[in-house]
Scaffold this motif. Structure first.
Motif, PDB file in Angstrom:
ATOM      1  N   THR A   1       0.833  -1.197   0.000  1.00  0.00           N
ATOM      2  CA  THR A   1       0.000   0.000   0.000  1.00  0.00           C
ATOM      3  C   THR A   1       0.870   1.251   0.000  1.00  0.00           C
ATOM      4  O   THR A   1       1.682   1.460   0.901  1.00  0.00           O
ATOM      5  N   ALA A   2       0.704   2.060  -1.042  1.00  0.00           N
ATOM      6  CA  ALA A   2       1.494   3.290  -1.158  1.00  0.00           C
ATOM      7  C   ALA A   2       0.765   4.265  -2.063  1.00  0.00           C
ATOM      8  O   ALA A   2      -0.004   3.858  -2.944  1.00  0.00           O
ATOM      9  N   GLN A   3       1.018   5.552  -1.848  1.00  0.00           N
ATOM     10  CA  GLN A   3       0.427   6.602  -2.659  1.00  0.00           C
ATOM     11  C   GLN A   3       1.540   7.399  -3.342  1.00  0.00           C
ATOM     12  O   GLN A   3       2.634   7.561  -2.785  1.00  0.00           O
ATOM     13  N   PRO A   4       1.283   7.908  -4.552  1.00  0.00           N
ATOM     14  CA  PRO A   4       2.281   8.750  -5.222  1.00  0.00           C
ATOM     15  C   PRO A   4       2.668   9.940  -4.346  1.00  0.00           C
ATOM     16  O   PRO A   4       1.809  10.653  -3.844  1.00  0.00           O
ATOM     17  N   GLY A   5       3.967  10.118  -4.147  1.00  0.00           N
ATOM     18  CA  GLY A   5       4.457  11.198  -3.302  1.00  0.00           C
ATOM     19  C   GLY A   5       5.001  10.717  -1.968  1.00  0.00           C
ATOM     20  O   GLY A   5       5.706  11.460  -1.284  1.00  0.00           O
ATOM     21  N   GLN A   6       4.702   9.463  -1.596  1.00  0.00           N
ATOM     22  CA  GLN A   6       5.193   8.948  -0.325  1.00  0.00           C
ATOM     23  C   GLN A   6       6.655   8.502  -0.450  1.00  0.00           C
ATOM     24  O   GLN A   6       7.223   8.476  -1.542  1.00  0.00           O
ATOM     25  N   PHE A   7       7.241   8.155   0.688  1.00  0.00           N
ATOM     26  CA  PHE A   7       8.636   7.732   0.701  1.00  0.00           C
ATOM     27  C   PHE A   7       8.776   6.383   1.389  1.00  0.00           C
ATOM     28  O   PHE A   7       7.914   5.960   2.161  1.00  0.00           O
ATOM     29  N   LEU A   8       9.882   5.709   1.083  1.00  0.00           N
ATOM     30  CA  LEU A   8      10.189   4.406   1.650  1.00  0.00           C
ATOM     31  C   LEU A   8      11.490   4.540   2.435  1.00  0.00           C
ATOM     32  O   LEU A   8      12.486   5.056   1.919  1.00  0.00           O
ATOM     33  N   THR A   9      11.482   4.097   3.687  1.00  0.00           N
ATOM     34  CA  THR A   9      12.678   4.157   4.515  1.00  0.00           C
ATOM     35  C   THR A   9      13.394   2.819   4.488  1.00  0.00           C
ATOM     36  O   THR A   9      12.825   1.797   4.874  1.00  0.00           O
ATOM     37  N   LEU A  10      14.634   2.832   4.012  1.00  0.00           N
ATOM     38  CA  LEU A  10      15.458   1.635   3.967  1.00  0.00           C
ATOM     39  C   LEU A  10      16.287   1.531   5.242  1.00  0.00           C
ATOM     40  O   LEU A  10      16.738   2.545   5.782  1.00  0.00           O
ATOM     41  N   ILE A  11      16.476   0.302   5.713  1.00  0.00           N
ATOM     42  CA  ILE A  11      17.273   0.048   6.912  1.00  0.00           C
ATOM     43  C   ILE A  11      18.412  -0.880   6.501  1.00  0.00           C
ATOM     44  O   ILE A  11      18.185  -2.044   6.168  1.00  0.00           O
ATOM     45  N   LEU A  12      19.626  -0.341   6.488  1.00  0.00           N
ATOM     46  CA  LEU A  12      20.769  -1.067   5.963  1.00  0.00           C
ATOM     47  C   LEU A  12      21.898  -1.155   6.990  1.00  0.00           C
ATOM     48  O   LEU A  12      22.246  -0.153   7.620  1.00  0.00           O
ATOM     49  N   PRO A  13      22.501  -2.338   7.153  1.00  0.00           N
ATOM     50  CA  PRO A  13      23.590  -2.510   8.123  1.00  0.00           C
ATOM     51  C   PRO A  13      24.925  -2.056   7.543  1.00  0.00           C
ATOM     52  O   PRO A  13      25.872  -2.836   7.419  1.00  0.00           O
ATOM     53  N   CYS A  14      25.011  -0.781   7.215  1.00  0.00           N
ATOM     54  CA  CYS A  14      26.211  -0.278   6.546  1.00  0.00           C
ATOM     55  C   CYS A  14      26.973   0.737   7.385  1.00  0.00           C
ATOM     56  O   CYS A  14      27.924   1.364   6.905  1.00  0.00           O
ATOM     57  N   GLY A  15      26.580   0.904   8.623  1.00  0.00           N
ATOM     58  CA  GLY A  15      27.268   1.832   9.497  1.00  0.00           C
ATOM     59  C   GLY A  15      28.491   1.187  10.132  1.00  0.00           C
ATOM     60  O   GLY A  15      28.784   0.007   9.904  1.00  0.00           O
ATOM     61  N   PRO A  16      29.226   1.924  10.944  1.00  0.00           N
ATOM     62  CA  PRO A  16      30.402   1.371  11.639  1.00  0.00           C
ATOM     63  C   PRO A  16      30.030   0.137  12.456  1.00  0.00           C
ATOM     64  O   PRO A  16      29.057   0.158  13.212  1.00  0.00           O
ATOM     65  N   GLY A  17      30.770  -0.933  12.261  1.00  0.00           N
ATOM     66  CA  GLY A  17      30.496  -2.154  13.003  1.00  0.00           C
ATOM     67  C   GLY A  17      29.193  -2.828  12.610  1.00  0.00           C
ATOM     68  O   GLY A  17      28.644  -3.616  13.386  1.00  0.00           O
TER      69      GLY A  17
END
Length: 198
Positions: A85-101
């Motif tokens: 479910t999404a509407q034009p104009g919305q955003f998607l938050t990605l969660i990625l293990p790319c930080g320190p450690g």
């Protein structure tokens, strides 16, 4: 007047999962109680945008489109291929293990896809000089990779109406054009009598 007499009008109690437009993020499921005052000593409802239920899921990268030398569109789907479910104009938050450690980092990207493209959703990412997440994505993302995300959010949306006949002017610059492209595509697909100027 009631406030001057020290009278508490009432309270609104909601399940607080995330508080938008605030610097801190409460624990999911925490009960939040807010005292409100009015002249009738009755609870006052909070605006609908103030509290949202945050849901997490894992999506699969099903396709990559190289837009320019430093920008790609990442197409994602649920493993069961059910629509998101999404509407034009919305955003998607990605969660990625790319930080320190291996620390998980969160970044929000506007959707460049529309509901007509379900079951996939798409985001377009441009490499940012020194950007932790954008460089990680452009350097490592692969088809078949699974990415943890939060459900699409945002109130800057456009809901097409098949019976509408209107003229829309969209103004954007740089990466800010991404949500406008989603709106443009949605109107062209869902409002045949409307015109869009970007």
């Amino acid at each position: 007047a009631n406030a001057q007499r020290g009278q508490t009008a009432g309270a609104v109690q909601v399940t607080f999962v995330a508080r938008l437009f605030a610097g801190s993020r409460p624990t999911p499921g925490r009960q939040f109680r807010s005292s409100v005052v009015n002249d009738r000593s009755a609870p006052v409802p909070l605006p609908s945008f103030y509290f949202v239920r945050i849901m997490y899921q894992t999506l699969t990268v099903v396709e990559l489109t190289q837009e320019t030398a430093d920008a790609i569109t990442i197409h994602l789907e649920r493993p069961d291929r059910q629509p998101i479910t999404a509407q034009p104009g919305q955003f998607l938050t990605l969660i990625l293990p790319c930080g320190p450690g291996g620390k998980k980092e969160r970044r929000a990207y506007s959707l460049s896809s529309t509901p007509h493209e379900a079951p996939r959703v798409s985001i377009t990412v441009k490499r940012v000089l020194g950007g932790l997440v954008s460089n990680h994505l452009l350097d490592t993302v692969r088809v078949g990779q699974r990415i943890e995300v939060m459900n699409p959010l945002g109130n800057f949306i456009l809901k097409p109406s098949p019976k509408a006949a209107r003229s829309l002017v969209l103004v954007g610059a740089g990466s800010g054009i991404t949500p406008l492209m989603a709106m443009l595509k949605a109107v062209l697909k869902g409002e045949p009598a409307s015109h869009v100027l970007l």
